[in-house]
Design a protein around this motif. Structure first.
Motif, PDB file in Angstrom:
ATOM      1  N   PRO A 103       0.828  -1.235  -0.004  1.00 56.84           N
ATOM      2  CA  PRO A 103       0.226   0.103  -0.024  1.00 56.84           C
ATOM      3  C   PRO A 103       0.692   1.621   0.177  1.00 56.84           C
ATOM      4  O   PRO A 103       0.420   1.944  -0.501  1.00 56.84           O
ATOM      5  CB  PRO A 103      -0.486  -0.546   0.974  1.00 56.84           C
ATOM      6  N   LEU A 104       1.909   1.535   0.641  1.00 57.30           N
ATOM      7  CA  LEU A 104       2.691   2.537   0.293  1.00 57.30           C
ATOM      8  C   LEU A 104       3.037   2.604  -0.511  1.00 57.30           C
ATOM      9  O   LEU A 104       2.961   3.567  -0.868  1.00 57.30           O
ATOM     10  CB  LEU A 104       3.454   2.235   1.692  1.00 57.30           C
ATOM     11  N   MET A 105       3.551   1.349  -1.356  1.00 58.61           N
ATOM     12  CA  MET A 105       4.615   2.018  -2.743  1.00 58.61           C
ATOM     13  C   MET A 105       3.777   2.318  -3.380  1.00 58.61           C
ATOM     14  O   MET A 105       3.608   2.962  -4.838  1.00 58.61           O
ATOM     15  CB  MET A 105       4.941   0.418  -2.661  1.00 58.61           C
ATOM     16  N   VAL A 106       2.441   1.845  -3.054  1.00 59.61           N
ATOM     17  CA  VAL A 106       1.311   2.017  -4.309  1.00 59.61           C
ATOM     18  C   VAL A 106       0.739   3.227  -4.500  1.00 59.61           C
ATOM     19  O   VAL A 106       0.598   4.247  -5.198  1.00 59.61           O
ATOM     20  CB  VAL A 106       0.190   0.510  -4.227  1.00 59.61           C
ATOM     21  N   ARG A 107       0.621   4.238  -3.016  1.00 61.46           N
ATOM     22  CA  ARG A 107       0.588   5.412  -2.642  1.00 61.46           C
ATOM     23  C   ARG A 107       1.446   6.207  -3.446  1.00 61.46           C
ATOM     24  O   ARG A 107       1.269   7.693  -4.221  1.00 61.46           O
ATOM     25  CB  ARG A 107       0.200   5.703  -1.378  1.00 61.46           C
ATOM     26  N   ALA A 108       3.093   6.402  -3.156  1.00 66.57           N
ATOM     27  CA  ALA A 108       3.723   7.017  -3.792  1.00 66.57           C
ATOM     28  C   ALA A 108       3.715   6.720  -5.446  1.00 66.57           C
ATOM     29  O   ALA A 108       3.971   8.033  -6.022  1.00 66.57           O
ATOM     30  CB  ALA A 108       4.788   6.467  -3.277  1.00 66.57           C
ATOM     31  N   VAL A 109       3.533   5.650  -6.027  1.00 69.49           N
ATOM     32  CA  VAL A 109       3.310   5.537  -7.126  1.00 69.49           C
ATOM     33  C   VAL A 109       2.513   6.216  -7.711  1.00 69.49           C
ATOM     34  O   VAL A 109       2.445   7.348  -8.718  1.00 69.49           O
ATOM     35  CB  VAL A 109       4.023   3.959  -7.622  1.00 69.49           C
ATOM     36  N   ARG A 110       0.991   6.193  -7.389  1.00 73.58           N
ATOM     37  CA  ARG A 110       0.179   6.809  -7.898  1.00 73.58           C
ATOM     38  C   ARG A 110       0.335   8.207  -7.541  1.00 73.58           C
ATOM     39  O   ARG A 110      -0.434   8.846  -8.651  1.00 73.58           O
ATOM     40  CB  ARG A 110      -0.659   6.299  -6.906  1.00 73.58           C
ATOM     41  N   GLN A 111       0.606   8.829  -6.948  1.00 69.44           N
ATOM     42  CA  GLN A 111       0.517  10.317  -6.709  1.00 69.44           C
ATOM     43  C   GLN A 111       2.258  10.930  -7.553  1.00 69.44           C
ATOM     44  O   GLN A 111       1.818  11.853  -8.289  1.00 69.44           O
ATOM     45  CB  GLN A 111       1.322  11.107  -5.187  1.00 69.44           C
ATOM     46  N   ALA A 112       2.957  10.492  -7.893  1.00 68.65           N
ATOM     47  CA  ALA A 112       3.658  10.508  -8.739  1.00 68.65           C
ATOM     48  C   ALA A 112       3.235  10.507 -10.298  1.00 68.65           C
ATOM     49  O   ALA A 112       3.571  11.268 -10.932  1.00 68.65           O
ATOM     50  CB  ALA A 112       4.951   9.593  -8.999  1.00 68.65           C
ATOM     51  N   LEU A 113       2.058   9.086 -10.708  1.00 65.28           N
ATOM     52  CA  LEU A 113       1.815   9.551 -11.952  1.00 65.28           C
ATOM     53  C   LEU A 113       0.703  10.438 -11.977  1.00 65.28           C
ATOM     54  O   LEU A 113       0.438  10.783 -12.979  1.00 65.28           O
ATOM     55  CB  LEU A 113       0.848   7.520 -12.118  1.00 65.28           C
ATOM     56  N   GLU A 114      -0.214  10.696 -10.911  1.00 63.54           N
ATOM     57  CA  GLU A 114      -1.433  12.063 -11.101  1.00 63.54           C
ATOM     58  C   GLU A 114      -0.500  12.818 -11.005  1.00 63.54           C
ATOM     59  O   GLU A 114      -1.574  13.851 -12.337  1.00 63.54           O
ATOM     60  CB  GLU A 114      -2.016  11.755  -9.936  1.00 63.54           C
ATOM     61  N   ALA A 115       0.843  13.299 -10.956  1.00 63.54           N
ATOM     62  CA  ALA A 115       1.101  14.664 -11.163  1.00 63.54           C
ATOM     63  C   ALA A 115       1.766  15.380 -12.108  1.00 63.54           C
ATOM     64  O   ALA A 115       2.113  15.946 -12.673  1.00 63.54           O
ATOM     65  CB  ALA A 115       2.703  14.489 -10.322  1.00 63.54           C
ATOM     66  N   VAL A 116       1.989  13.616 -13.630  1.00 62.53           N
ATOM     67  CA  VAL A 116       2.600  13.954 -14.551  1.00 62.53           C
ATOM     68  C   VAL A 116       1.555  14.483 -15.500  1.00 62.53           C
ATOM     69  O   VAL A 116       0.431  14.084 -15.794  1.00 62.53           O
ATOM     70  CB  VAL A 116       2.819  12.399 -15.027  1.00 62.53           C
ATOM     71  N   ASP A 117       1.960  15.331 -16.544  1.00 61.71           N
ATOM     72  CA  ASP A 117       1.155  16.905 -16.944  1.00 61.71           C
ATOM     73  C   ASP A 117       0.110  15.375 -18.391  1.00 61.71           C
ATOM     74  O   ASP A 117       1.542  14.318 -18.960  1.00 61.71           O
ATOM     75  CB  ASP A 117       1.439  17.650 -18.215  1.00 61.71           C
ATOM     76  N   ARG A 118      -0.641  14.782 -18.628  1.00 64.17           N
ATOM     77  CA  ARG A 118      -1.300  14.473 -19.478  1.00 64.17           C
ATOM     78  C   ARG A 118      -1.308  15.529 -20.347  1.00 64.17           C
ATOM     79  O   ARG A 118      -1.419  13.843 -21.884  1.00 64.17           O
ATOM     80  CB  ARG A 118      -2.144  14.023 -19.503  1.00 64.17           C
ATOM     81  N   GLY A 119      -1.466  16.013 -20.944  1.00 66.84           N
ATOM     82  CA  GLY A 119      -0.659  16.918 -22.029  1.00 66.84           C
ATOM     83  C   GLY A 119       0.704  16.338 -22.949  1.00 66.84           C
ATOM     84  O   GLY A 119       0.958  16.474 -23.846  1.00 66.84           O
ATOM     85  N   LEU A 120       0.947  16.253 -22.403  1.00 69.19           N
ATOM     86  CA  LEU A 120       2.811  15.585 -22.330  1.00 69.19           C
ATOM     87  C   LEU A 120       2.457  14.520 -23.013  1.00 69.19           C
ATOM     88  O   LEU A 120       3.092  13.807 -24.076  1.00 69.19           O
ATOM     89  CB  LEU A 120       3.932  15.540 -21.576  1.00 69.19           C
ATOM     90  N   GLU A 121       1.451  13.490 -22.627  1.00 67.33           N
ATOM     91  CA  GLU A 121       1.341  12.137 -23.273  1.00 67.33           C
ATOM     92  C   GLU A 121       0.778  12.103 -24.666  1.00 67.33           C
ATOM     93  O   GLU A 121       1.096  11.817 -26.004  1.00 67.33           O
ATOM     94  CB  GLU A 121       0.721  11.303 -22.075  1.00 67.33           C
ATOM     95  N   ASP A 122      -0.524  13.146 -24.893  1.00 64.91           N
ATOM     96  CA  ASP A 122      -1.401  13.268 -26.060  1.00 64.91           C
ATOM     97  C   ASP A 122      -0.106  14.230 -26.951  1.00 64.91           C
ATOM     98  O   ASP A 122      -0.113  13.879 -27.791  1.00 64.91           O
ATOM     99  CB  ASP A 122      -2.212  14.748 -25.449  1.00 64.91           C
ATOM    100  N   ALA A 123       0.756  15.225 -26.653  1.00 68.93           N
ATOM    101  CA  ALA A 123       1.911  15.895 -27.447  1.00 68.93           C
ATOM    102  C   ALA A 123       2.566  15.004 -28.089  1.00 68.93           C
ATOM    103  O   ALA A 123       3.010  14.203 -29.729  1.00 68.93           O
ATOM    104  CB  ALA A 123       3.275  16.696 -26.526  1.00 68.93           C
ATOM    105  N   ALA A 124       3.417  13.347 -27.168  1.00 68.65           N
ATOM    106  CA  ALA A 124       3.915  12.827 -28.038  1.00 68.65           C
ATOM    107  C   ALA A 124       3.050  11.776 -29.210  1.00 68.65           C
ATOM    108  O   ALA A 124       3.906  11.303 -29.891  1.00 68.65           O
ATOM    109  CB  ALA A 124       4.405  10.987 -26.876  1.00 68.65           C
ATOM    110  N   ARG A 125       1.546  11.171 -28.782  1.00 71.10           N
ATOM    111  CA  ARG A 125       1.299  10.307 -29.591  1.00 71.10           C
ATOM    112  C   ARG A 125       0.398  10.925 -31.155  1.00 71.10           C
ATOM    113  O   ARG A 125       0.888  10.431 -32.151  1.00 71.10           O
ATOM    114  CB  ARG A 125      -0.651  10.583 -28.893  1.00 71.10           C
ATOM    115  N   THR A 126       0.931  12.943 -30.970  1.00 74.18           N
ATOM    116  CA  THR A 126       0.984  13.414 -32.186  1.00 74.18           C
ATOM    117  C   THR A 126       1.860  12.875 -32.875  1.00 74.18           C
ATOM    118  O   THR A 126       1.614  13.597 -34.520  1.00 74.18           O
ATOM    119  CB  THR A 126       0.289  15.130 -31.618  1.00 74.18           C
ATOM    120  N   LEU A 127       2.813  13.016 -32.429  1.00 68.27           N
ATOM    121  CA  LEU A 127       3.949  12.733 -32.916  1.00 68.27           C
ATOM    122  C   LEU A 127       4.822  11.210 -33.859  1.00 68.27           C
ATOM    123  O   LEU A 127       5.524  11.195 -33.769  1.00 68.27           O
ATOM    124  CB  LEU A 127       5.240  13.155 -32.393  1.00 68.27           C
ATOM    125  N   GLY A 128       3.248  10.344 -33.263  1.00 66.74           N
ATOM    126  CA  GLY A 128       3.160   9.270 -33.922  1.00 66.74           C
ATOM    127  C   GLY A 128       3.692   7.871 -32.696  1.00 66.74           C
ATOM    128  O   GLY A 128       3.631   7.033 -33.327  1.00 66.74           O
TER     129      GLY A 128
END
Length: 228
Positions: A103-128
């Protein structure tokens, strides 16, 4: 320190390192499902993941004993078909530590994933880039500080695990007797106060070192990624 105390120290480090290495990929998958997923049953999964945080460790250890003991459904199958046994063994101590640290590890990793800007992933997707490529090349590096902090936090929690371990795999020197269990054994002995103090001091130093490493590594990786 006596040879038996050094043995408990070395076993604790082995259990914590193995539990952390095996649990981190599982924590990443669970954190990803909880952070990004939108599906029925998500609340139930989140409750199940966090259950070790609110239940007494003895209850978790007893549940593991029921499931993975020689007479348990999973334990019997693993023993009969694969020759694998968890009770009174190193692998059982690893399993108990992993369950309590998850549980402690999931919480730390989840917070890190939620802090990542999804727009950066979308930009990478538009580049192929595919969804997996975008996750591996954008999300995962940006979440690296949280992943590292989660791993160190899980390692520290595994070092201090007591209740689930002693309930599930007992207190066997050289097999399951980690530092907390060695401290317990020393306190049960009439002349074990000095040994208990040495082991307590060792446990405190290890915990402080793990927490300091978590803070240092988080800042270092964040600096490399330009997040400071």
């Amino acid at each position: 320190m006596t040879p038996l105390e050094l043995q408990a120290l070395w076993l604790s480090l082995q259990v914590a390192a193995t539990a952390t290495a095996l649990t981190l990929p599982v924590a990443l998958l669970l954190a990803l499902a909880l952070a990004r997923g939108r599906w029925p049953g998500k609340a139930l999964l989140e409750a199940a993941v966090n259950l070790p945080l609110v239940l007494p460790p003895v209850v978790i250890g007893y549940a593991l004993l029921l499931g993975f003991g020689r007479q348990g459904p999973l334990g019997r199958w693993l023993h009969e078909w694969l020759g694998v046994s968890f009770v009174f063994s190193f692998r059982g101590a690893v399993l108990a530590a992993a369950v309590m640290a998850l549980p402690l590890m999931v919480r730390a990793v989840r917070q890190a994933l939620e802090a990542v800007d999804r727009g950066l992933e979308d930009a990478a997707r538009t580049l192929g880039a595919s969804r997996l490529d975008a996750f591996a090349s954008v999300t995962l590096p940006l979440a690296a500080p949280g992943l590292l902090s989660g791993a160190v936090l899980g390692f520290a929690a595994s070092l201090g695990e007591f209740g689930a371990t002693i309930t599930f795999v007992s207190n066997v020197p050289g097999q399951t007797q980690t530092l907390p269990l060695a401290i317990y054994s020393a306190l049960q002995s009439a002349d074990g106060e000095a040994a208990a103090l040495r082991l307590v001091a060792c446990s405190v130093l290890l915990a402080l070192a793990a927490l300091a490493l978590a803070q240092w590594s988080h800042r270092r990786v964040a600096g490399w990624l330009g997040q400071r």
